[in-house]
Design an enzyme around this catalytic site. Structure first.
Site, PDB file in Angstrom:
ATOM      1  CG  LEU A  24      -1.887  -0.943   0.966  1.00  0.00           C
ATOM      2  CD1 LEU A  24      -2.695  -0.484   2.381  1.00  0.00           C
ATOM      3  CD2 LEU A  24      -3.152  -0.113   0.193  1.00  0.00           C
ATOM      4  N   GLY A  25       0.585   2.183  -0.775  1.00  0.00           N
ATOM      5  CA  GLY A  25       0.998   3.519  -0.644  1.00  0.00           C
ATOM      6  C   GLY A  25       0.530   4.476  -1.857  1.00  0.00           C
ATOM      7  CE1 TYR A  85       6.339   7.781  -0.014  1.00  0.00           C
ATOM      8  CE2 TYR A  85       8.877   7.266   0.308  1.00  0.00           C
ATOM      9  CZ  TYR A  85       7.491   6.951   0.025  1.00  0.00           C
ATOM     10  OH  TYR A  85       7.933   5.358  -0.967  1.00  0.00           O
ATOM     11  CE  LYS A  89       5.593   3.964   1.885  1.00  0.00           C
ATOM     12  NZ  LYS A  89       4.668   3.560   1.255  1.00  0.00           N
TER      13      LYS A  89
END
Length: 178
Positions: A24-25, A85, A89
């Site tokens: 997912l991203g 980001y 993550k």
């Protein structure tokens, strides 16, 4: 199980699965805000990991990002986009690790070559920076999952250097970072 923002999975979505692959991203631009980006890249990943654990999945395999770091000094306002980001993550990695799976594989590629789906900036950098095709990352995740579990590390991180080397070797699973 209801996942934030109205998306849902059946409580038994992963029942009978040995491995869950999570890639997912999104981007902040596509998501529309820093909060929406975090919802996809962290909250959905965390919810998926919780559900997988509840369904008895033994191995969770996650595509993260090069340099992921949950301790990165990004803030919720989304200032310093790159730091947001990196931190998000890293938070997703931590959420997966906290579930206590028998085995966790975290793939940290750098620049991904997404083929025809590549955005303009990505296309520009593909010729200048090290990159790996998304098909290679997927193939390496599968090879890692097929590895004899008794020989595999309980938690393995695969950095860009190891991914690139394994991608060139074709049918060889990547070697975890030490």
């Amino acid at each position: 199980m209801t996942i934030p923002h109205g998306w849902s999975l059946a409580e038994d979505a992963f029942a009978g699965a040995n491995v869950v692959f999570c890639a997912l991203g999104t981007t902040r631009k596509v998501a529309g805000s820093a909060a929406a980006f975090k919802k996809v890249d962290y909250e959905y990943v965390a919810a998926g990991a919780r559900l997988a654990k509840a369904c008895g999945v033994a191995h969770f395999s996650l595509v993260s990002a090069q340099g992921a770091n949950h301790k990165c000094p990004a803030n919720d306002l989304g200032l310093f986009h790159g730091l947001l980001y990196t931190k998000t993550k890293g938070m997703a990695e931590q959420a997966v690790l906290q579930q206590g799976f028998q085995r966790v594989s975290i793939f940290r590629p750098g620049l991904l070559d997404r083929g025809v789906k590549a955005r303009a900036a990505e296309k520009m950098f593909l010729g200048m920076l090290s990159n790996i095709h998304v098909k290679d990352v997927a193939r390496l995740m599968i090879l890692d999952a097929l590895r004899d579990a008794s020989c595999a590390e309980p938690v393995a991180f695969f950095e860009m250097k190891q991914l690139m080397a394994a991608a060139k070797a074709q049918d060889q699973a990547p070697t975890p970072s030490r």
